[in-house]
Design an enzyme around this catalytic site. Structure first.
Site, short mmCIF file in Angstrom:
data_model
loop_
_atom_site.label_atom_id
_atom_site.label_comp_id
_atom_site.label_asym_id
_atom_site.label_seq_id
_atom_site.Cartn_x
_atom_site.Cartn_y
_atom_site.Cartn_z
N ARG A 72 0.85 -1.18 0.00
CA ARG A 72 0.00 0.00 0.00
C ARG A 72 0.89 1.23 0.00
O ARG A 72 1.85 1.31 0.77
CB ARG A 72 -0.93 0.02 1.21
CG ARG A 72 -2.04 -1.02 1.17
CD ARG A 72 -3.04 -0.73 0.06
NE ARG A 72 -4.16 -1.67 0.04
CZ ARG A 72 -4.18 -2.79 -0.66
NH1 ARG A 72 -3.12 -3.12 -1.41
NH2 ARG A 72 -5.24 -3.58 -0.64
N GLU A 129 -4.42 6.69 -7.73
CA GLU A 129 -4.43 5.75 -8.84
C GLU A 129 -5.72 5.89 -9.64
O GLU A 129 -6.79 6.01 -9.04
CB GLU A 129 -4.29 4.32 -8.33
CG GLU A 129 -2.97 4.05 -7.62
CD GLU A 129 -2.83 2.60 -7.16
OE1 GLU A 129 -3.71 1.77 -7.50
OE2 GLU A 129 -1.86 2.30 -6.47
N HIS A 174 0.10 -0.65 -10.63
CA HIS A 174 -0.65 -1.51 -9.72
C HIS A 174 -1.05 -2.82 -10.39
O HIS A 174 -2.23 -3.16 -10.50
CB HIS A 174 -1.88 -0.80 -9.16
CG HIS A 174 -2.30 -1.36 -7.82
ND1 HIS A 174 -2.99 -0.64 -6.89
CD2 HIS A 174 -2.11 -2.58 -7.26
CE1 HIS A 174 -3.22 -1.37 -5.82
NE2 HIS A 174 -2.69 -2.57 -6.02
#
Length: 319
Positions: free
Chosen positions: A238, A267, A286
């Site tokens: 994270r 994001e 990601h």
């Protein structure tokens, strides 16, 4: 009239290919969105006509302010069985059922090593140079064998990363606030006495902690300053665990050898974000959970969740 189901953030346009949606075709119309909505009002407008929403991981927040704008919403499905950006109380108050899916830890483990190895051997830089008729060999690779892999967290993912490090002949050390020597011994890792000891001794530091009030900002300027100038930091967990500004400053100033990031504070990463041009940074958008097997599980179980909901017996309910 059929119900309508929205599938969010289907960037690769594979949601309807990697699972069989035919069992619900007579009752549900499925519409996928391949662009991200970063504005809540725009998202509310796009979802206003849907009864079911399938969302990926924690990319899209569903606070009370959004849920209140979706009067038709009856079923919200999130990939994974943990989601911190859904207001469950607001969903329950509005009669929205929330369900999850299984999620494999294998893809993030593999991506962690892709980033670590890519950094250590200058893979992207060397590949780009070769394809552009640039210099033949411009980097000197960093070794893994005999070097120390430091792990912040030794849970399901961290322990698998540890075993791979051991297979490379690395010395593996781990630390987290609740980690015991017995757990570290099970994996074959050493237990660092303190977080500071772990940071100062690591040649490669990989983050594998869940985000919580205790871990948010765990690596700030003071902690990053403890890393060796030859050390690499990898974060596939994270973004908020690591102070992003402090990390970018360390990269620009050459205070660490490099970083591999798969997670970011915002994001998708906005155009012009400093992480897009930071030196010594190997970054991916990601991709930790993005694999064919995982997507097949996410969307396949989303179909199962919809079937169960329509039958009046929801499964995999969250939280």
């Amino acid at each position: 009239m059929r119900l309508r189901c929205a599938v969010l953030d289907d960037f690769q346009r594979v949601a309807t290919e990697l699972a069989d949606w035919s069992p619900i075709a007579d009752e549900v119309e499925v519409v996928s969105f391949d662009t991200h909505f970063d504005d809540e009002n725009a998202l509310a407008e796009a979802l206003a006509g849907f009864d079911i929403v399938v969302t990926l991981r924690e990319r899209v927040a569903f606070p009370a302010s959004l849920i209140s704008q979706l009067p038709r919403l009856r079923l919200l499905i999130a990939s994974g069985m943990r989601n911190s950006v859904i207001d469950y109380a607001a969903a329950e108050a509005q009669g929205v059922t929330v369900c999850g899916t299984a999620s494999s830890s294998t893809p993030p483990v593999e991506l962690t090593w892709a980033l670590l190895l890519g950094l250590a051997r200058g893979v992207v830089e060397e590949s780009n140079a070769l394809r552009a008729n640039g210099p033949w060999q411009s980097t000197v690779g960093a070794d893994l064998h005999g070097r120390r892999l430091g792990l912040l967290g030794l849970g399901k993912i961290g322990s698998r990363v540890a075993r791979i490090g051991l297979a490379f002949g690395m010395e593996v050390t781990a630390w987290s606030q609740n980690l015991t020597k017995e757990r570290a011994d099970e994996v074959g890792a050493e237990l660092a006495a303190t977080k500071e000891e772990l940071l100062a001794g690591s040649d490669y530091l990989s983050v594998h902690l869940a985000l919580s009030d205790r871990t948010r900002g765990l690596l700030g300027p003071a902690e990053l300053a403890l890393l060796k100038p030859t050390a690499y930091l990898i974060n596939t967990s994270r973004a908020a665990i690591v102070d992003q500004d402090a990390l970018l400053a360390a990269l620009h100033e050459g205070r660490i050898a490099g970083a591999g990031l798969d997670v970011f504070d915002t994001e998708p990463l906005p155009a012009g974000h400093p992480a897009r041009t930071a030196p010594r940074l190997l970054a991916t958008p990601h991709l930790g959970y993005v694999s064919r097997a995982n997507y097949s599980t996410y969307y396949g179980q989303a179909v199962e969740n919809i079937q169960a909901y329509l039958a009046g017996s929801p499964v995999r309910r969250l939280p």
